[in-house]
Structure formats: C-alpha cells, structure tokens
Enzyme design. Structure first.
Site, PDB file in Angstrom:
ATOM      1  N   GLU A   5      31.110  39.643  43.489  1.00 32.51           N
ATOM      2  CA  GLU A   5      31.674  38.762  42.466  1.00 32.51           C
ATOM      3  C   GLU A   5      31.374  37.298  42.787  1.00 32.51           C
ATOM      4  OE1 GLU A   5      35.507  38.993  39.478  1.00 32.51           O
ATOM      5  OE2 GLU A   5      35.701  39.850  41.488  1.00 32.51           O
ATOM      6  N   TYR A   8      29.265  46.034  43.866  1.00 24.18           N
ATOM      7  CA  TYR A   8      30.440  45.615  43.123  1.00 24.18           C
ATOM      8  C   TYR A   8      30.592  46.586  41.960  1.00 24.18           C
ATOM      9  CZ  TYR A   8      33.586  42.761  40.272  1.00 24.18           C
ATOM     10  OH  TYR A   8      34.645  42.322  39.506  1.00 24.18           O
ATOM     11  N   ASP A  14      33.393  46.033  46.909  1.00 25.66           N
ATOM     12  CA  ASP A  14      34.571  46.254  46.092  1.00 25.66           C
ATOM     13  C   ASP A  14      34.296  47.473  45.212  1.00 25.66           C
ATOM     14  OD1 ASP A  14      36.641  46.254  44.309  1.00 25.66           O
ATOM     15  OD2 ASP A  14      36.326  44.201  43.584  1.00 25.66           O
ATOM     16  N   ASN A  61      36.602  49.029  43.586  1.00 24.62           N
ATOM     17  CA  ASN A  61      37.559  48.990  42.483  1.00 24.62           C
ATOM     18  C   ASN A  61      38.343  50.279  42.313  1.00 24.62           C
ATOM     19  OD1 ASN A  61      38.095  46.581  40.965  1.00 24.62           O
ATOM     20  ND2 ASN A  61      35.920  46.492  40.436  1.00 24.62           N
ATOM     21  N   ASP A  89      41.246  36.379  46.078  1.00 23.13           N
ATOM     22  CA  ASP A  89      42.319  37.367  45.958  1.00 23.13           C
ATOM     23  C   ASP A  89      42.012  38.628  46.762  1.00 23.13           C
ATOM     24  OD1 ASP A  89      40.249  37.937  44.192  1.00 23.13           O
ATOM     25  OD2 ASP A  89      41.558  38.568  42.555  1.00 23.13           O
TER      26      ASP A  89
END
Length: 280
Positions: free
Chosen positions: A45, A132, A173, A175, A270
């Site tokens: 990201e 990602y 990530d 997710n 984050d």
C-alpha cells in the site's frame, strides 16, 4: 544466496498505508528501515506513482510495482542483494489462466493485476514474494475478486516452485485473520471483510498447498498478537487489532525459520512491520 554456505537472512514486511505520509512522520522512514536492518524489506500500500518519491537507501536495490490508479495500492521491495529476476502481478494472472480459472474469474484477476499488488524477486536459493491482497470491502462487495485472486495467487506461488525448484517466502498484507485467535473480537466480526468464512477458507487452502504461517507455527497459542488496528476507537491503544500481515514459507524450509516477530513498537501506519529470520 550468492555464497555457498547457508546464512540467516533478516526479512521484514510492512503495510505503510501511504509511503508519502510515512515519509513525513517522525521517526523517519529511513530510521525505521535502519531499525529493521532487513536483508529484504517488502512494503504494501505504497500509494505511489513512478517518480513521486525518491528514496535514498544506500546499500539497497529498489523494486517497485505501481497501480494504474493514482494514490492506490502498490508494492515495493528493497533488497541488499540484486535479484536474478523480477515478476509482477501479470504473472499471477498468467498462473490463474494456466490453472484453469474461468473467463469471469480471469477478468476479475486482470483488474486486480493492474493495482501493483505483487513484487516477486528471484534469488539464488529462494523466491521472495511481496503481496498486497485485495480487500473484500464493506458488505463483501469485492469478495468475488478476492476469491479469484486467492486461487490465482496460490497457483502463482506453486508455479514458481515447480518452474525453478526454489522454495518461496511470501509476505505482506493478506487481508485476512485466519482463526479466531488472530483478532480481538472474532464473534462480532464474523462475516465481515477480512474474517468471512470464504476468505478464511481460501487462506487455509493456501496453507494446505504447501506453506507454513511462520508466526503461528512458532506461537501456536499466543493471543493478543496483532499487526493492524483501526484508526477508530483507540484500537491500537487498547490492542483491539487483527493479525492480517504474514510471512509464509514453503513447508520444505519451515524448519529453517530461526525467529519471527511482530514489531508493534514501530508506528507510522495503521499496520506494524512483521519480521522473519530464516537460514538459507
């Protein structure tokens, strides 16, 4: 890698949620890179287009994958050793086609492949694949894309091993929180993006295809170990998080793992970085 004797590599992965924003924060991004001291560092990201930043990272080769859409997605890898070859998300699409995904599924993967989601670097002894994974989004609006991507990505990793005979280290990530232990509030999040039955099952299929979740293998019962926290409701302060950032390795090298980590002491995003030390 280039020498004949095995050595322990320090690897790190971090979803920076906008690299330009991180560059403006204190401590500086270069200070964090120095703190991680990784032989290979994967970012997700980045939200960059080519030429929007110039990073001075002495000693590192830089590999970037940019999304066609501005300010969105994107990955990058910084490596002390120059890779032998590099592949991007178009190779994931090709693997999905070879694996027999339907035309509708391939169309979904093709869109995701324009979003700069993969940097795959070949070294002498292994592949380092930074990913990602597409977010299923609110009300699982993009779940069909996510399912097709997961199938194509799994086929892609297997194709790298089958083609070259080299094991894979994949990070990023993903997710998804795989099991209830991987997020603070599993009951209330059941069925939400990142904790739907469908996404969890696909992650399980990836592991079953020959890959080890290195952190969970080393810490099978450790609760409260998270890598992402919402910016809302003081989630990070209260450690109401999710573990959605991973290092997976081919089962064939799982016994080479020497250390795993979640660097929740590092701020700026984050997400926090996750780390792996592995002897290859």
């Amino acid at each position: 890698m280039t020498d004949t004797a095995s050595r322990t590599l320090k690897l790190a992965s971090w979803n920076v949620n906008g690299l330009r924003a991180v560059l403006k924060k204190d401590p500086s991004f270069t200070d964090i890179v120095a703190e991680l001291d990784a032989d290979v560092l994967g970012l997700q990201e980045t939200k960059l287009q080519e030429g929007q930043v110039e990073l001075d990272l002495p000693g590192y080769h830089q590999v970037w994958s940019y999304a066609e859409r501005k300010g969105y997605s994107g990955t990058a890898v910084f490596t002390r050793e120059e890779p032998l070859s590099v592949r991007h998300a178009d190779a994931v699409l090709a693997a999905g086609r070879a694996a027999g995904l339907s035309d509708d599924e391939l169309e979904l993967v093709a869109v995701a492949a324009t979003e700069g989601r993969v940097c795959a670097l070949e070294f002498e002894r292994f592949w380092f694949v930074d990913v990602y994974t597409p977010n299923a989004q609110g009300e699982l609006a993009r779940l069909s894309t996510r399912m097709a991507w997961d199938d194509a990505y799994r086929a892609f990793l297997r194709s790298l091993e089958d083609e070259t005979g080299k094991p894979v280290v994949t990070c990023g990530d993903f997710n998804v929180a795989h099991n209830e232990i991987d997020l603070k509030n599993p009951k209330s999040n059941r069925g939400n993006a990142g904790f739907s039955d469908e996404e969890r099952a696909k992650f399980g299929e990836l592991l079953d295809a020959g890959y080890t979740d290195t952190f969970r293998a080393a810490n099978p019962n450790l609760e409260g170990a998270y890598s992402w926290w919402s910016y809302r409701f003081n989630a990070r302060k209260n450690n109401a998080g999710w573990r959605i950032d991973y290092f997976l390795v081919s089962d064939s090298i799982a016994d080479r793992v020497r250390a795993t980590g979640i660097r929740n002491d590092i701020f700026g995003s984050d997400h926090c970085p996750v780390t792996l030390e592995i002897e290859l």
